[in-house]
Design a protein around this motif. Structure first.
Motif, PDB file in Angstrom:
ATOM      1  N   CYS A 147       0.834  -1.212   0.000  1.00 17.52           N
ATOM      2  CA  CYS A 147       0.000   0.000   0.000  1.00 17.52           C
ATOM      3  C   CYS A 147       0.864   1.255   0.000  1.00 17.52           C
ATOM      4  O   CYS A 147       0.596   2.203  -0.746  1.00 17.52           O
ATOM      5  CB  CYS A 147      -0.932   0.010   1.219  1.00 17.52           C
TER       6      CYS A 147
ATOM      7  N   ILE B 290      -5.055  -0.127  -4.129  1.00 11.25           N
ATOM      8  CA  ILE B 290      -4.856   0.080  -2.693  1.00 11.25           C
ATOM      9  C   ILE B 290      -6.073  -0.436  -1.925  1.00 11.25           C
ATOM     10  O   ILE B 290      -5.941  -1.083  -0.887  1.00 11.25           O
ATOM     11  CB  ILE B 290      -4.568   1.565  -2.387  1.00 11.25           C
TER      12      ILE B 290
ATOM     13  N   LYS C 182      -6.307  -3.211   1.039  1.00 13.97           N
ATOM     14  CA  LYS C 182      -6.890  -2.888   2.346  1.00 13.97           C
ATOM     15  C   LYS C 182      -8.014  -3.863   2.696  1.00 13.97           C
ATOM     16  O   LYS C 182      -8.187  -4.213   3.869  1.00 13.97           O
ATOM     17  CB  LYS C 182      -7.372  -1.446   2.372  1.00 13.97           C
TER      18      LYS C 182
END
Length: 128
Positions: free
Chosen positions: A36, A65, A69
């Protein structure tokens, strides 16, 4: 004919498997966090380039990203489950692809039935 099918891998929890899984989840979590940060760095670098659409760069990078996540949230959920579940419980830890033979005359319900691999302390104890 052969088809490819995803098969979940479940692990029966013991003290040693808990410790190994915690370590595995932590390593994966650190890797995703690093990815990330790297993606955010690459995004900023690309946004500064002339002739590049900032919106397009932002859209692409935020999608990647976001995917990572989501994986981090899933790892956190699995980590919590690891602490809650009693010994001898099954927890899904992985997914593999398997080749399945399909022949004329096979019953389709038998071919598509749910399959899984169960592991205890690193040893396959059931492949159903």
């Amino acid at each position: 004919m052969q088809i490819i099918r995803k098969v979940p891998v479940k692990e029966i929890l013991t003290e040693s498997s808990r410790a190994r899984l915690r370590e595995k989840f932590e390593q994966r979590s650190q890797q995703l966090d690093q990815e990330c940060r790297q993606l955010a760095f690459e995004q900023k670098k690309l946004e500064r380039k002339p002739g590049v659409s900032k919106q397009e760069v932002e859209r692409r990078f935020s999608k990647e990203i976001g995917r990572r996540k989501d994986q981090l949230r899933w790892l956190e959920y699995q980590r919590k489950q690891l602490d809650i579940l009693p010994d001898e419980s099954e927890i899904e830890t992985d997914e593999v692809e398997a080749l399945i033979n399909v022949e004329e005359g096979d019953y389709w319900n038998d071919v598509i039935q749910e399959r899984q691999i169960v592991i205890k302390d690193g040893k396959v104890i059931r492949a159903r």
